[in-house]
Design a protein around this motif. Structure first.
Motif, PDB file in Angstrom:
ATOM      1  N   THR A  14       0.753  -1.424   0.336  1.00  0.00           N
ATOM      2  CA  THR A  14       0.089   0.090  -0.019  1.00  0.00           C
ATOM      3  C   THR A  14       0.856   1.148  -0.037  1.00  0.00           C
ATOM      4  OG1 THR A  14      -1.633  -1.586   1.272  1.00  0.00           O
ATOM      5  CG2 THR A  14      -1.570   0.350   1.185  1.00  0.00           C
ATOM      6  N   ASP A  15       1.791   1.304   1.033  1.00  0.00           N
ATOM      7  CA  ASP A  15       2.711   2.774   1.190  1.00  0.00           C
ATOM      8  C   ASP A  15       3.310   2.848  -0.252  1.00  0.00           C
ATOM      9  OD1 ASP A  15       1.331   2.387   3.745  1.00  0.00           O
ATOM     10  OD2 ASP A  15       3.543   2.417   4.458  1.00  0.00           O
ATOM     11  N   LEU A  16       3.315   1.602  -1.258  1.00  0.00           N
ATOM     12  CA  LEU A  16       4.495   2.270  -2.497  1.00  0.00           C
ATOM     13  C   LEU A  16       3.536   2.586  -3.456  1.00  0.00           C
ATOM     14  CD1 LEU A  16       5.874  -1.197  -3.068  1.00  0.00           C
ATOM     15  CD2 LEU A  16       7.038   0.850  -2.666  1.00  0.00           C
ATOM     16  N   PHE A  17       2.224   2.765  -2.394  1.00  0.00           N
ATOM     17  CA  PHE A  17       1.206   3.490  -3.703  1.00  0.00           C
ATOM     18  C   PHE A  17       0.563   4.575  -3.207  1.00  0.00           C
ATOM     19  CE2 PHE A  17       2.668  -0.937  -5.363  1.00  0.00           C
ATOM     20  CZ  PHE A  17       2.447  -1.114  -6.831  1.00  0.00           C
ATOM     21  N   THR A  18       0.859   5.307  -2.712  1.00  0.00           N
ATOM     22  CA  THR A  18       0.602   6.616  -2.737  1.00  0.00           C
ATOM     23  C   THR A  18       1.495   8.153  -3.415  1.00  0.00           C
ATOM     24  OG1 THR A  18       2.630   6.961  -0.586  1.00  0.00           O
ATOM     25  CG2 THR A  18       0.413   6.379  -0.618  1.00  0.00           C
ATOM     26  N   PRO A  19       1.163   8.866  -3.871  1.00  0.00           N
ATOM     27  CA  PRO A  19       1.209   9.466  -5.114  1.00  0.00           C
ATOM     28  C   PRO A  19       2.803  10.262  -3.520  1.00  0.00           C
ATOM     29  CG  PRO A  19      -1.006  10.138  -4.711  1.00  0.00           C
ATOM     30  CD  PRO A  19      -0.503   9.131  -3.362  1.00  0.00           C
ATOM     31  N   VAL A  20       3.709  10.884  -4.645  1.00  0.00           N
ATOM     32  CA  VAL A  20       4.489  11.564  -4.549  1.00  0.00           C
ATOM     33  C   VAL A  20       5.667  12.455  -4.911  1.00  0.00           C
ATOM     34  CG1 VAL A  20       6.195   8.913  -5.125  1.00  0.00           C
ATOM     35  CG2 VAL A  20       6.791  10.957  -3.774  1.00  0.00           C
ATOM     36  N   GLN A  21       5.770  13.080  -5.464  1.00  0.00           N
ATOM     37  CA  GLN A  21       6.410  14.202  -5.330  1.00  0.00           C
ATOM     38  C   GLN A  21       7.870  14.212  -5.929  1.00  0.00           C
ATOM     39  OE1 GLN A  21       4.687  17.225  -6.833  1.00  0.00           O
ATOM     40  NE2 GLN A  21       6.082  18.415  -8.397  1.00  0.00           N
ATOM     41  N   LEU A  22       8.721  13.929  -7.143  1.00  0.00           N
ATOM     42  CA  LEU A  22       9.758  14.071  -7.662  1.00  0.00           C
ATOM     43  C   LEU A  22      10.328  15.036  -8.313  1.00  0.00           C
ATOM     44  CD1 LEU A  22      12.520  11.755  -7.378  1.00  0.00           C
ATOM     45  CD2 LEU A  22      11.586  11.141 -10.252  1.00  0.00           C
ATOM     46  N   ALA A  59       6.743   0.763 -18.559  1.00  0.00           N
ATOM     47  CA  ALA A  59       6.635   2.259 -17.977  1.00  0.00           C
ATOM     48  C   ALA A  59       5.426   2.103 -17.680  1.00  0.00           C
ATOM     49  CB  ALA A  59       6.797   3.170 -19.090  1.00  0.00           C
ATOM     50  N   THR A  60       4.608   2.662 -16.404  1.00  0.00           N
ATOM     51  CA  THR A  60       3.179   2.846 -15.923  1.00  0.00           C
ATOM     52  C   THR A  60       3.195   4.169 -16.180  1.00  0.00           C
ATOM     53  OG1 THR A  60       4.406   2.980 -14.382  1.00  0.00           O
ATOM     54  CG2 THR A  60       3.471   0.762 -15.121  1.00  0.00           C
ATOM     55  N   GLN A  61       1.872   4.178 -16.725  1.00  0.00           N
ATOM     56  CA  GLN A  61       1.498   6.134 -16.362  1.00  0.00           C
ATOM     57  C   GLN A  61       1.641   6.227 -14.836  1.00  0.00           C
ATOM     58  OE1 GLN A  61      -0.867   7.543 -18.286  1.00  0.00           O
ATOM     59  NE2 GLN A  61      -0.367   9.466 -16.896  1.00  0.00           N
ATOM     60  N   GLY A  62       2.546   7.448 -14.629  1.00  0.00           N
ATOM     61  CA  GLY A  62       2.792   8.263 -13.766  1.00  0.00           C
ATOM     62  C   GLY A  62       3.773   7.457 -12.364  1.00  0.00           C
ATOM     63  N   GLY A  63       4.273   6.766 -13.683  1.00  0.00           N
ATOM     64  CA  GLY A  63       5.365   5.871 -13.032  1.00  0.00           C
ATOM     65  C   GLY A  63       6.950   6.764 -13.398  1.00  0.00           C
ATOM     66  N   TYR A  64       7.918   5.811 -12.801  1.00  0.00           N
ATOM     67  CA  TYR A  64       9.386   6.696 -12.476  1.00  0.00           C
ATOM     68  C   TYR A  64      10.516   5.480 -13.766  1.00  0.00           C
ATOM     69  CZ  TYR A  64      14.119   8.890 -11.939  1.00  0.00           C
ATOM     70  OH  TYR A  64      15.142   9.751 -12.495  1.00  0.00           O
ATOM     71  N   ILE A  65      11.119   5.723 -14.698  1.00  0.00           N
ATOM     72  CA  ILE A  65      12.242   5.029 -14.869  1.00  0.00           C
ATOM     73  C   ILE A  65      13.488   5.200 -14.896  1.00  0.00           C
ATOM     74  CG2 ILE A  65      12.939   3.904 -16.823  1.00  0.00           C
ATOM     75  CD1 ILE A  65      10.687   3.198 -17.371  1.00  0.00           C
ATOM     76  N   VAL A  66      14.651   5.202 -14.221  1.00  0.00           N
ATOM     77  CA  VAL A  66      15.881   5.828 -14.831  1.00  0.00           C
ATOM     78  C   VAL A  66      16.814   4.711 -15.422  1.00  0.00           C
ATOM     79  CG1 VAL A  66      17.983   5.899 -13.419  1.00  0.00           C
ATOM     80  CG2 VAL A  66      16.508   6.211 -12.047  1.00  0.00           C
ATOM     81  N   ALA A  67      17.019   5.239 -16.771  1.00  0.00           N
ATOM     82  CA  ALA A  67      17.687   4.963 -17.521  1.00  0.00           C
ATOM     83  C   ALA A  67      18.994   4.007 -17.227  1.00  0.00           C
ATOM     84  CB  ALA A  67      17.903   5.865 -19.476  1.00  0.00           C
ATOM     85  N   GLU A  68      18.934   1.757 -17.975  1.00  0.00           N
ATOM     86  CA  GLU A  68      20.359   1.878 -17.791  1.00  0.00           C
ATOM     87  C   GLU A  68      21.952   3.396 -17.982  1.00  0.00           C
ATOM     88  OE1 GLU A  68      20.568  -0.403 -21.311  1.00  0.00           O
ATOM     89  OE2 GLU A  68      19.289   0.260 -21.801  1.00  0.00           O
ATOM     90  N   GLY A  69      22.460   2.929 -17.352  1.00  0.00           N
ATOM     91  CA  GLY A  69      24.274   3.422 -17.536  1.00  0.00           C
ATOM     92  C   GLY A  69      24.526   3.989 -18.936  1.00  0.00           C
TER      93      GLY A  69
END
Length: 381
Positions: A14-22, A59-69
């Motif tokens: 549940t806590d992983l799915f609360t919105p957050v500002q990045l 990729a997901t709606q509103g999700g965050y990805i860091v591309a590979e090095g």
């Protein structure tokens, strides 16, 4: 690939799915896809169809990805097949990747890195000697056109070369913007070039980039300043690995070193600080049964957003969020094996098990062929 009869169980997240500002971006969840070096380019280190599909799957709606090095210059290669961002062709390849992520409603930063001493002459322009903070022999292997080989001894960069390298990072940041990324993350961990300057086990310089902690942190801060000039501070991040031992790294006083580094990074107002927990050992992420201590310690110092990485599952991720020691959690191996990891964690579904043998190099096997949950369910019915 056998993934149906050998699963790991996810937990209530549940806590992983609360919105957050990045930075300037509003995320719908806190499950981050960690930067994962997979060495899947086929020609001139240009992102190809395999990479487009791989990132699109995850990729997901509103999700965050860091591309590979992503290698910032010709001298930065240590893993044959890892993508670069120093040619126009590479930028065009990345445009397709970022477009695919954006079409899914996702946010993606590019991780900029240079391997420094972790290289081999066969990966260097004209077969030249690799470069690094100091010429210190160490035992490690790098992936070359002919397979895994021991590193070649590097030479120490001149002071002028260090300053020129800062400009290479700036140019890479400009190209990352052209490629459609939403920001950049500086890779300052895992024994690569920035880390080699930070830690005194690899930095024995006597110029303005060596000796004191202030001098050893200087290179990183100069790069961050350059990246901020291109992107603005809230779309720039830094990844550090306090007390990481991968690639023969060590420091005589890591608490003082990384504490000072975090204090200095506070001055910028960065999007976030990305921390690798020291319980992760080696390039295959063997995880020791230790508590995550890096985020816990640096949370007291760094005033911005923190992403924790290294050995997390859903339960451990929720735990560190509940304790307040991190704001988001990055998943590596589980994202490799589960293109729909966010969906599985949210719905408490079993996870595919990753296959280490296909982590590095190769084709779509072990890269784009892991089943989504619905596919897996249909196959087992």
């Amino acid at each position: 690939m056998q993934t149906n009869n050998n699963t790991e169980t996810a937990v209530n997240s549940t806590d992983l799915f609360t919105p957050v500002q990045l930075g300037p971006y509003k995320l719908t969840h806190r499950v981050v896809m960690a930067p994962l070096t997979r060495m899947r380019t086929e020609s001139d280190f240009v992102p190809n169809d395999l990479l487009v599909e791989h990132y699109s799957q995850r990729a997901t709606q509103g999700g965050y990805i860091v591309a590979e090095g992503t290698v910032i210059s010709e001298t930065g290669h240590g893993y044959y097949g890892a993508p670069g961002i120093y040619t126009d062709e590479q930028v065009e390849g990345w445009k397709r990747v970022t477009a695919a992520v954006h079409n899914k409603g996702g946010i993606i930063f590019d991780q900029l890195f240079h391997v420094g001493r972790q290289s081999h002459r066969s990966l260097q322009p004209n077969g030249d000697q690799p470069i690094g903070a100091s010429a210190i022999e160490f035992e490690d292997f790098v992936y070359t056109p002919t397979g895994w080989l021991p590193t070649d001894l590097n030479r120490a960069m001149t002071t002028e070369e260090v300053k020129a390298m800062v400009e290479d990072y700036r140019k890479a940041a400009i190209r990352a913007k052209e490629a459609g990324f939403d920001g950049v993350e500086l890779h300052g961990a895992n024994g690569y070039l920035v880390d080699q300057f930070l830690q005194d086990g690899s930095n024995q310089r006597t110029d303005i980039y060596g000796g004191s902690i202030e001098n050893r942190v200087r290179f990183m801060l100069e790069i961050v300043e350059a990246l901020v000039e291109v992107w603005g501070a809230n779309r720039v991040a830094v990844r550090l690995g306090p007390s990481g031992t991968f690639a023969s790294m060590f420091d005589s006083d890591p608490i003082a070193l990384f504490g000072y580094a975090a204090e200095q990074l506070n001055k910028f107002g960065l999007a976030y600080l990305h921390l690798i927990e020291p319980r992760v050992k080696g390039s295959v992420e063997e995880v020791e049964d230790l508590e995550p201590v890096a985020a816990m310690h640096l949370r007291k110092i760094f005033k911005g957003t923190i992403i924790a990485a290294g050995g997390f599952d859903g339960e451990k991720a929720n735990d560190i969020l509940q304790k307040g020691n991190a704001d988001l959690v990055a998943f590596g191996r589980h994202f490799i094996a589960n293109p729909d990891l966010v969906f599985r964690l949210k719905n408490n579904l079993p996870l595919n098990v990753y296959d280490r043998d296909t982590f590095y190099g190769g084709d779509a096997r072990g890269y784009n062929d892991y089943p989504f949950y619905k596919e897996e369910e249909a196959l087992s019915a």
